[in-house]
Design a protein around this motif. Structure first.
Motif, short mmCIF file in Angstrom:
data_model
loop_
_atom_site.label_atom_id
_atom_site.label_comp_id
_atom_site.label_asym_id
_atom_site.label_seq_id
_atom_site.Cartn_x
_atom_site.Cartn_y
_atom_site.Cartn_z
N ARG A 65 -15.16 -18.57 -61.01
CA ARG A 65 -13.70 -18.48 -61.13
C ARG A 65 -13.17 -17.28 -60.35
O ARG A 65 -13.83 -16.24 -60.26
CB ARG A 65 -13.29 -18.37 -62.60
N TRP A 66 -11.97 -17.44 -59.83
CA TRP A 66 -11.31 -16.40 -59.05
C TRP A 66 -11.33 -15.06 -59.78
O TRP A 66 -11.63 -14.01 -59.20
CB TRP A 66 -9.86 -16.83 -58.76
N SER A 67 -11.01 -15.10 -61.05
CA SER A 67 -10.92 -13.87 -61.83
C SER A 67 -12.27 -13.21 -62.07
O SER A 67 -12.33 -12.07 -62.53
CB SER A 67 -10.26 -14.17 -63.19
N LYS A 68 -13.34 -13.89 -61.73
CA LYS A 68 -14.68 -13.32 -61.90
C LYS A 68 -15.17 -12.63 -60.62
O LYS A 68 -15.65 -11.51 -60.65
CB LYS A 68 -15.65 -14.44 -62.30
N TRP A 69 -15.03 -13.32 -59.47
CA TRP A 69 -15.61 -12.79 -58.23
C TRP A 69 -14.57 -12.22 -57.25
O TRP A 69 -14.84 -11.25 -56.54
CB TRP A 69 -16.43 -13.87 -57.50
N ALA A 70 -13.38 -12.82 -57.21
CA ALA A 70 -12.38 -12.40 -56.22
C ALA A 70 -11.56 -11.22 -56.73
O ALA A 70 -11.23 -10.31 -55.96
CB ALA A 70 -11.46 -13.56 -55.86
N ALA A 71 -11.22 -11.25 -58.01
CA ALA A 71 -10.33 -10.20 -58.55
C ALA A 71 -10.72 -9.86 -59.98
O ALA A 71 -9.97 -10.13 -60.92
CB ALA A 71 -8.88 -10.69 -58.49
N PRO A 72 -11.91 -9.29 -60.17
CA PRO A 72 -12.32 -8.90 -61.53
C PRO A 72 -11.40 -7.80 -62.08
O PRO A 72 -10.95 -6.94 -61.32
CB PRO A 72 -13.75 -8.39 -61.33
N LYS A 73 -11.11 -7.87 -63.36
CA LYS A 73 -10.22 -6.88 -64.00
C LYS A 73 -10.99 -6.12 -65.08
O LYS A 73 -11.92 -6.65 -65.70
CB LYS A 73 -9.02 -7.60 -64.65
N ASP A 74 -10.57 -4.87 -65.30
CA ASP A 74 -11.19 -4.09 -66.37
C ASP A 74 -10.47 -4.37 -67.69
O ASP A 74 -9.58 -5.23 -67.76
CB ASP A 74 -11.17 -2.59 -66.04
N ALA A 75 -10.84 -3.65 -68.74
CA ALA A 75 -10.29 -3.91 -70.08
C ALA A 75 -8.78 -3.71 -70.13
O ALA A 75 -8.09 -4.32 -70.96
CB ALA A 75 -10.98 -3.00 -71.09
N ASP A 76 -8.25 -2.88 -69.24
CA ASP A 76 -6.80 -2.64 -69.22
C ASP A 76 -6.05 -3.61 -68.31
O ASP A 76 -4.83 -3.48 -68.13
CB ASP A 76 -6.53 -1.21 -68.74
N GLY A 77 -6.76 -4.55 -67.70
CA GLY A 77 -6.12 -5.54 -66.81
C GLY A 77 -5.93 -5.05 -65.40
O GLY A 77 -5.27 -5.72 -64.59
N ASN A 78 -6.52 -3.91 -65.07
CA ASN A 78 -6.43 -3.40 -63.70
C ASN A 78 -7.62 -3.88 -62.87
O ASN A 78 -8.67 -4.24 -63.42
CB ASN A 78 -6.41 -1.86 -63.71
N PHE A 79 -7.45 -3.86 -61.57
CA PHE A 79 -8.52 -4.31 -60.67
C PHE A 79 -9.78 -3.46 -60.88
O PHE A 79 -9.70 -2.22 -60.89
CB PHE A 79 -8.06 -4.24 -59.22
#
Length: 488
Positions: A65-79
């Motif tokens: 999924r995009w959110s896993k490999w292209a744009a992973p986010k930390d616990a605060d929702g930041n890149f």
């Protein structure tokens, strides 16, 4: 809101050695936009399912999924830069794992009409052309700034994507291949007047501009601007628009363009339309409306020509035969074709005009001015026809915007307003007239655009001007003879 982001993405591609033209920029941004769209769509559907107390079955496995490999986010929702692949690691993952996984959907999908099949088809045809893993990382971060989670955002993305397609059309000689001017498409739709429940087909889809504009027209309630019901919207989404496209890049762009306009799983097939034998087209394959701008000037191989009763190498003439056959009885069509079709004297052109006039009502011909299609060096006409009744009269309209068209001065909706208004009643004017088909020469069926309201201007010079010119020529001759005498 997103315009600067689009420009920044193009700047990244421009600096990468793997991308060399506007076509590459659009192609590469298309596969990234598609995966970002898919991620936003799945996220929205998972929230809907959660509210209903149901479990959503994701199309894409978590690791891809995009959110896993292209744009992973930390616990605060930041890149999350620590977990984001970059450089060679990113290139190895995209080329070696992601694309093969997505390509495999084509084999795993239940049918060609599913979003799963479209995923597999797209990634079977497209390749990651970006050479630098650092450029790819920059582009992915920019694409992640784009959102498909609101109607306004998607509408803006749709508009920006259309601009990219327009730039593609301007980038090469074959401007009309990717981009048909939208004002012309809208005028064609206004004349054909599609209704909810009718199927609309384009067998030479290109970037799917005709279907996208038809979707917008019907989504807004058509000419009557009527409110659509839930069942109307379902019909629009699933069983209204059908297309075929031969070229890989155009196919991918068509899918993305339709998705951005709001059609979640476009019914676009990646195939050579002309490879289908006309004899094999059954009533179940026919459509109510055809809107198209088929490629012209191409040459088809003899084995392709065998699929058609009127043999010709001219691609546009084969498409016209395909469209006539694909229309349901009573079906309506608006088709762009080069204007020489109306008067060519070769056997195929004459036979095709005869077929068209005898089996369809060619009720309207719109004569387009030069440079309607940027980058295309031929003049075009639009044929408006209804299948199943012979032509008795054809109404012609000569479009004259009153200015020279060009990249900075393109066709606009106002240029076509009079055409649409007069066409409704086939009204005569300085620019429009009717032709009685029974008066045509049956050996040629010549339909050349000849406006009877315009007298051929013959400029006659005054006697005074003619005498002046004779005196000047006499003096010139005398001077030459004098020089010759001096040489003797």
């Amino acid at each position: 809101m997103f315009e600067q982001t689009f420009k920044n993405i193009d700047d990244i591609f421009r600096k990468d050695s793997g991308c060399s033209s506007e076509l590459d920029y659009t192609e590469q941004s298309s596969w990234m936009l598609f995966l970002k769209y898919l991620d936003d769509l799945e996220y929205a559907k998972s929230l809907e399912a959660q509210l209903m107390g149901q479990e959503y079955q994701y199309i894409i496995d978590e690791d891809y999924r995009w959110s896993k490999w292209a744009a992973p986010k930390d616990a605060d929702g930041n890149f999350d830069h620590n977990n984001a692949l970059t450089g060679d690691d990113l290139m190895d993952y995209v080329d070696g794992e992601l694309f093969p996984y997505l390509k495999g959907f084509k084999q795993r999908a239940e049918s060609p009409n599913t979003i799963e099949y479209k995923i597999g088809e797209i990634f079977s045809e497209i390749k990651n052309k970006i050479q630098s893993g650092y450029s790819l990382r920059d582009a992915l971060e920019k694409v992640d700034q784009l959102s498909f989670r609101s109607q306004d955002a998607t509408h803006e993305l749709s508009h920006l994507y259309e601009t990219k397609i327009k730039n593609m059309g301007n980038a090469g000689r074959n401007g009309g291949e990717y981009y048909t001017p939208r004002p012309l498409i809208r005028a064609m739709i206004d004349v054909v007047k599609p209704q909810i429940g009718e199927t609309i087909y384009d067998g030479a889809a290109g970037s799917a501009g005709f279907l996208c504009e038809a979707f917008d027209y019907l989504r807004q309630g058509g000419r009557e601007k009527k409110q659509l019901s839930t069942s109307d919207l379902k019909i629009l989404q699933e069983s209204t628009f059908y297309a075929k496209e031969k070229k890989s890049l155009a196919y991918v762009i068509a899918i993305m363009n339709m998705i951005l306009h709001g059609i979640e799983a476009p019914n676009v097939l990646h195939t050579n339309t002309l490879g289908e034998n006309l004899a094999d087209i059954q009533p179940s394959n026919q459509h109510d409306i055809i809107l198209a701008n088929p490629p012209f000037g191409g040459k088809e191989r003899p084995e392709v020509q065998q699929n058609f009763p009127i043999k010709t190498g001219e691609t546009a003439f084969l498409f016209l035969q395909h469209f006539i056959k694909t229309l349901k009885p009573g079906g309506r069509a608006a088709i762009v074709i080069k204007n020489t079709f109306l008067s060519n004297t070769d056997n195929a052109a004459i036979a095709l005009r005869k077929e068209l006039l005898e089996n369809c009502n060619l009720h309207t011909v719109l004569d387009c001015p030069a440079k309607t299609f940027l980058g295309a060096g031929v003049k075009t006409v639009v044929l408006f026809l209804t299948k199943g009744e012979p032509t008795q009269n054809t109404w012609f309209y000569q479009l004259e915007p009153g200015r020279s068209l060009g990249k900075t001065n393109p066709l606009n909706d106002n240029d076509l307003k009079e055409f649409v208004e007069l066409q409704a009643s086939f009204k005569g004017s300085d620019k429009s007239w009717s032709l009685d088909v029974s008066k045509l020469d049956p050996t040629t069926w010549d339909l050349s655009v000849k406006n009877p309201n315009v007298e051929e201007e013959v400029t006659l010079r005054s006697p005074r001007t003619i005498i002046k010119e004779i005196i000047a020529l006499d003096k010139e001759s005398e001077a030459i003879l004098t020089k010759i005498q001096e040489l003797l």
